[in-house]
Design a protein around this motif. Structure first.
Motif, PDB file in Angstrom:
ATOM      1  N   LEU A   3       5.529   3.328  -6.178  1.00  0.00           N
ATOM      2  CA  LEU A   3       5.377   4.400  -5.195  1.00  0.00           C
ATOM      3  C   LEU A   3       5.332   3.841  -3.771  1.00  0.00           C
ATOM      4  CD1 LEU A   3       2.754   6.864  -6.729  1.00  0.00           C
ATOM      5  CD2 LEU A   3       5.025   7.463  -5.886  1.00  0.00           C
ATOM      6  N   ILE A   4       4.575   2.775  -3.588  1.00  0.00           N
ATOM      7  CA  ILE A   4       4.437   2.181  -2.260  1.00  0.00           C
ATOM      8  C   ILE A   4       5.752   1.582  -1.787  1.00  0.00           C
ATOM      9  CG2 ILE A   4       3.287   0.347  -0.955  1.00  0.00           C
ATOM     10  CD1 ILE A   4       0.827   0.821  -2.752  1.00  0.00           C
ATOM     11  N   PHE A  67      -0.599   6.203   3.390  1.00  0.00           N
ATOM     12  CA  PHE A  67       0.014   6.392   2.068  1.00  0.00           C
ATOM     13  C   PHE A  67      -0.545   5.372   1.072  1.00  0.00           C
ATOM     14  CE2 PHE A  67       3.242   5.758  -1.180  1.00  0.00           C
ATOM     15  CZ  PHE A  67       3.589   7.063  -1.514  1.00  0.00           C
ATOM     16  N   VAL A  68      -0.637   4.123   1.503  1.00  0.00           N
ATOM     17  CA  VAL A  68      -1.201   3.074   0.640  1.00  0.00           C
ATOM     18  C   VAL A  68      -2.647   3.424   0.278  1.00  0.00           C
ATOM     19  CG1 VAL A  68      -1.887   0.652   0.520  1.00  0.00           C
ATOM     20  CG2 VAL A  68       0.322   1.273   1.526  1.00  0.00           C
ATOM     21  N   PHE A  69      -3.408   3.894   1.263  1.00  0.00           N
ATOM     22  CA  PHE A  69      -4.798   4.299   1.008  1.00  0.00           C
ATOM     23  C   PHE A  69      -4.864   5.374  -0.070  1.00  0.00           C
ATOM     24  CE2 PHE A  69      -7.781   7.774   1.966  1.00  0.00           C
ATOM     25  CZ  PHE A  69      -8.982   7.146   1.676  1.00  0.00           C
ATOM     26  N   PHE A 302       4.031   7.424 -12.035  1.00  0.00           N
ATOM     27  CA  PHE A 302       3.539   7.710 -10.686  1.00  0.00           C
ATOM     28  C   PHE A 302       2.071   8.149 -10.735  1.00  0.00           C
ATOM     29  CE2 PHE A 302       7.690   8.689  -8.178  1.00  0.00           C
ATOM     30  CZ  PHE A 302       8.159   7.436  -8.523  1.00  0.00           C
ATOM     31  N   PHE A 303       1.720   8.949 -11.732  1.00  0.00           N
ATOM     32  CA  PHE A 303       0.345   9.424 -11.862  1.00  0.00           C
ATOM     33  C   PHE A 303      -0.576   8.275 -12.272  1.00  0.00           C
ATOM     34  CE2 PHE A 303       3.077  13.062 -12.419  1.00  0.00           C
ATOM     35  CZ  PHE A 303       2.449  14.060 -11.705  1.00  0.00           C
ATOM     36  N   ALA A 304      -0.065   7.417 -13.140  1.00  0.00           N
ATOM     37  CA  ALA A 304      -0.858   6.272 -13.587  1.00  0.00           C
ATOM     38  C   ALA A 304      -1.142   5.323 -12.426  1.00  0.00           C
ATOM     39  CB  ALA A 304      -0.115   5.530 -14.700  1.00  0.00           C
ATOM     40  N   PHE A 320       3.597  16.204  -2.266  1.00  0.00           N
ATOM     41  CA  PHE A 320       3.248  16.361  -0.853  1.00  0.00           C
ATOM     42  C   PHE A 320       3.331  15.006  -0.145  1.00  0.00           C
ATOM     43  CE2 PHE A 320       0.056  16.321   2.552  1.00  0.00           C
ATOM     44  CZ  PHE A 320       0.519  17.385   3.331  1.00  0.00           C
ATOM     45  N   LEU A 321       2.824  13.960  -0.785  1.00  0.00           N
ATOM     46  CA  LEU A 321       2.866  12.626  -0.188  1.00  0.00           C
ATOM     47  C   LEU A 321       4.296  12.109  -0.076  1.00  0.00           C
ATOM     48  CD1 LEU A 321      -0.178  10.823  -1.869  1.00  0.00           C
ATOM     49  CD2 LEU A 321      -0.031  11.775   0.436  1.00  0.00           C
ATOM     50  N   LEU A 322       5.137  12.483  -1.033  1.00  0.00           N
ATOM     51  CA  LEU A 322       6.523  12.001  -1.044  1.00  0.00           C
ATOM     52  C   LEU A 322       7.475  12.903  -0.262  1.00  0.00           C
ATOM     53  CD1 LEU A 322       6.778  10.895  -4.789  1.00  0.00           C
ATOM     54  CD2 LEU A 322       6.723   9.392  -2.778  1.00  0.00           C
TER      55      LEU A 322
END
Length: 400
Positions: A3-4, A67-69, A302-304, A320-322
């Motif tokens: 994700l990051i 985002f990382v946070f 992604f959830f994991a 929302f983040l993506l």
């Protein structure tokens, strides 16, 4: 970690590269002869653009850190913390999503403050007080909480009630966009600005004559007290159907001739004539459809990675983040059709006044708003909803 990396490589790095391409282009252009602006204003406009680009680059770095946070710590922490303090059921889910809206607002507040009271103030645009800045922030936050809470509640109900929830979610959010466009001029905008009917009877008569010629029916011509916040010039048509209204910034009335103002309104009427508002809504619909389709197909990994259970609320949180990544790569398509629409609106507006009159008005706007007249082609591709002014003027046969 995926994700990051996705967020970094598909959004942060490309946007920063675009910023530096634009910075390099402007610095190079500043070494050449001034165009459309006198030499002093040309330099001022270039420096203003450079400062904004550097600030935006810092903002992108802050976005990445935030985002990382969220992914590494924040999402799982707030998910559990809200349960520990006794929020359960719908309240837990809505509060979790509202935090995703409000925390970024608070984190980027220092940058917004610096933009307004350092950069904009030094270049003569900022007219508002610190008190008004924070009143606006409070109003925006309250609207986000109230309207966001209601929308999230209904959206989560749709997601939990239907098999094809992503399609129902798309329909709901597209409906929200349409309603927002309809009520904004009469219910939302007056919360921030004062709108008074245009008192200049001669100008009002000429505007109404122009509207009648095109078949534009509005519920009034209003002057907005934009000068209490900003010194830039603008005018727009707001609303849909019976809520349509003509809005003129008070700064525009002070600094542009009546013929120039009518030429600008003629351009805006070109958008009405070509149904560009409806086309923009359709484009927004395509984006929302893509967003909800992707939400329904997010990988379990992604959830994991975010240490979250896979359910409707956490799905909304991740999408929302993506959404910044998705909207970033949607920009070139939106910008391409938007710039085409601007050329059509210019051509139509010129038939209501003249090419020369419209071109003079556009040059006047760029001088008052201190807009730098040259940009890198790739930056234009991503970020320009309007064609560069030089290209618009050439299309109007204006001698530069």
């Amino acid at each position: 970690m995926v994700l990051i990396i996705l967020f970094l490589c598909a959004y942060i790095v490309p946007s920063i590269v675009l910023n530096f391409l634009q910075i390099t282009h402007i610095k190079s252009a500043l070494k050449t002869k001034a165009i459309l602006l006198d030499s002093l204003d040309y330099k001022k406009a270039g420096n203003y653009a450079l400062e904004n680009l550097m600030l935006d680059t810092i903002q992108k770095c802050v976005e990445f850190g935030l985002f990382v946070f969220w992914v590494v710590f924040g999402l799982s922490f707030f998910w559990q913390w809200l349960q520990e303090i006794g929020l359960n059921g719908a309240w837990h889910h809505i509060a979790f999503l509202l935090l995703l809206l409000l925390i970024p607002l608070l984190v980027t507040l220092p940058l917004s403050f610096y933009q307004t009271f350092s950069i904009d103030k030094r270049y003569g645009f900022c007219k508002q007080s610190v008190g008004l800045f924070f009143i606006d922030l409070l109003k925006t936050s309250l609207l986000s909480i109230i309207l966001g809470g209601v929308i999230f509640y209904v959206l989560l109900w749709v997601m939990d009630s239907f098999s094809f929830w992503w399609l129902g979610g798309f329909v709901l959010m597209f409906g929200v966009v349409v309603v927002a466009n309809a009520i904004y001029p009469t219910l939302i905008a007056p919360l921030f600005n004062k709108f008074t009917p245009l008192e200049d009877t001669e100008l009002k008569s000429r505007i109404e004559e122009l509207l009648d010629k095109v078949g534009f029916k509005s519920n009034g011509i209003f002057v907005m007290d934009a000068s209490k916040r900003d010194g830039r010039l603008n005018a727009y048509f707001g609303g849909i159907g019976r809520t349509k209204r003509v809005v003129l910034f008070d700064t525009l009335l002070e600094k542009i001739s009546k013929d120039g103002l009518l030429a600008i309104l003629g351009h805006e009427l070109g958008h009405f004539k070509h149904k560009d508002i409806l086309k923009n809504l359709a484009t927004t619909g395509v984006f929302l459809f893509a967003l909800f389709f992707l939400a329904a197909h997010l990988p379990e990994s992604f959830f994991a990675q975010a240490s979250l259970p896979q359910e409707s609320t956490t799905t909304l949180a991740l999408i929302f983040l993506l959404s910044s990544v998705i909207s970033f790569w949607f920009l070139p398509l939106v910008g391409y059709f938007s710039r085409k629409a601007e050329y059509r609106a210019d051509a139509f507006g010129a038939t209501l006044s003249s090419k020369q009159c419209l071109a003079n008005a556009l040059v006047r706007l760029i001088n008052e708003n201190k807009s730098f007249p040259s940009s890198h082609w790739l930056y234009i591709c991503f970020y320009y909803s309007h064609p560069p002014l030089l290209e618009r003027l050439r299309a109007l046969d204006y001698e530069i």
